[in-house]
Scaffold this motif. Sequence first.
Motif, short mmCIF file in Angstrom:
data_model
loop_
_atom_site.label_atom_id
_atom_site.label_comp_id
_atom_site.label_asym_id
_atom_site.label_seq_id
_atom_site.Cartn_x
_atom_site.Cartn_y
_atom_site.Cartn_z
N ILE A 104 0.84 -1.20 0.00
CA ILE A 104 0.00 0.00 0.00
C ILE A 104 0.87 1.25 0.00
O ILE A 104 0.59 2.22 -0.70
N VAL A 105 1.96 1.23 0.77
CA VAL A 105 2.88 2.37 0.81
C VAL A 105 3.45 2.62 -0.58
O VAL A 105 3.52 3.76 -1.05
N VAL A 106 3.87 1.55 -1.27
CA VAL A 106 4.41 1.69 -2.63
C VAL A 106 3.36 2.27 -3.55
O VAL A 106 3.64 3.17 -4.35
N SER A 107 2.11 1.79 -3.45
CA SER A 107 1.07 2.28 -4.35
C SER A 107 0.77 3.76 -4.07
O SER A 107 0.51 4.53 -4.99
N LEU A 108 0.84 4.17 -2.80
CA LEU A 108 0.62 5.58 -2.48
C LEU A 108 1.76 6.45 -2.99
O LEU A 108 1.54 7.56 -3.48
N ARG A 109 3.00 5.93 -2.90
CA ARG A 109 4.14 6.68 -3.43
C ARG A 109 4.03 6.83 -4.94
O ARG A 109 4.33 7.90 -5.48
N ASP A 110 3.61 5.76 -5.61
CA ASP A 110 3.44 5.84 -7.06
C ASP A 110 2.35 6.83 -7.43
O ASP A 110 2.47 7.59 -8.39
N ARG A 111 1.29 6.81 -6.65
CA ARG A 111 0.14 7.65 -6.97
C ARG A 111 0.39 9.13 -6.66
O ARG A 111 0.03 10.00 -7.43
N TYR A 112 1.01 9.42 -5.47
CA TYR A 112 1.15 10.81 -5.03
C TYR A 112 2.59 11.32 -5.06
O TYR A 112 2.83 12.49 -4.80
N THR A 114 6.75 11.17 -3.79
CA THR A 114 7.34 11.23 -2.47
C THR A 114 7.66 12.66 -2.13
O THR A 114 7.99 13.47 -2.99
N VAL A 115 7.56 12.98 -0.86
CA VAL A 115 7.87 14.30 -0.37
C VAL A 115 9.00 14.16 0.64
O VAL A 115 8.90 13.38 1.59
N ALA A 116 10.08 14.90 0.44
CA ALA A 116 11.20 14.84 1.37
C ALA A 116 10.86 15.68 2.58
O ALA A 116 10.41 16.81 2.46
N THR A 117 11.07 15.12 3.75
CA THR A 117 10.89 15.85 4.99
C THR A 117 12.24 15.94 5.67
O THR A 117 12.97 14.95 5.73
N PRO A 118 12.59 17.10 6.20
CA PRO A 118 13.93 17.28 6.76
C PRO A 118 14.22 16.41 7.98
O PRO A 118 15.36 16.04 8.20
N ASP A 119 13.23 16.06 8.77
CA ASP A 119 13.50 15.30 9.99
C ASP A 119 13.41 13.79 9.80
O ASP A 119 13.67 13.04 10.72
N LEU A 120 13.05 13.35 8.62
CA LEU A 120 12.95 11.91 8.36
C LEU A 120 13.94 11.51 7.27
O LEU A 120 14.22 12.29 6.36
N PRO A 121 14.46 10.29 7.37
CA PRO A 121 15.34 9.84 6.29
C PRO A 121 14.53 9.69 5.00
O PRO A 121 13.33 9.50 5.02
N ALA A 122 15.21 9.80 3.89
CA ALA A 122 14.54 9.67 2.60
C ALA A 122 13.93 8.28 2.50
O ALA A 122 14.55 7.29 2.87
N PRO A 123 12.69 8.19 2.02
CA PRO A 123 12.04 6.89 1.92
C PRO A 123 12.70 6.04 0.83
O PRO A 123 13.21 6.56 -0.15
N ALA A 124 12.67 4.74 1.05
CA ALA A 124 13.20 3.81 0.06
C ALA A 124 12.25 3.79 -1.14
O ALA A 124 11.04 3.75 -0.98
N MET A 125 12.79 3.84 -2.30
CA MET A 125 11.98 3.81 -3.50
C MET A 125 11.62 2.36 -3.82
O MET A 125 12.29 1.43 -3.36
N PRO A 126 10.56 2.15 -4.56
CA PRO A 126 10.16 0.78 -4.89
C PRO A 126 11.32 0.02 -5.52
O PRO A 126 12.04 0.56 -6.36
#
Length: 135
Positions: A104-112, A114-126
């Motif tokens: 579901i996370v991958v499908s949301l990333r594909d759909r919307y 990714t947004v970089a947030t300064p306090d979180l590490p960059a999300p892993a791409m599919p």
Amino acid sequence: KYSDDPSKEQNHGLMPDARSKQYVPAFSAAAQSLKIPGEISQLVHTKYGYHILKLVSRTSDTQLKYDEVKDQLVDDLRNEYINRSVKTHSDELRNQPVDANPDIVVSLRDRYGTVATPDLPAPAMPGEDAQAPAR
């Protein structure tokens, strides 16, 4: 006599039960400090202006009957129960672990995207093996 308050025309400046919580705290405290009929307070400043109080008469404190306070007691207890229940429920929800379904996370990333947030590490791409720490 010298008041700018139009209500004084009707009540002649008499404030029944001026010690009660229906008045602002500074006003109630000044009224409470007066002990002898005829005693005059110091100048009291509230958000409504300046006041000088004179004790006209004082009635003895009496215990209220249950019927007189029942509705207020029920309302207070109901509000206390509701507030405690909401806080407990919110705390339980807040403290639950969050397990995200990776698909579901991958499908949301594909759909919307990714947004970089300064306090979180960059999300892993599919397709990447790195996992972001759970929050």
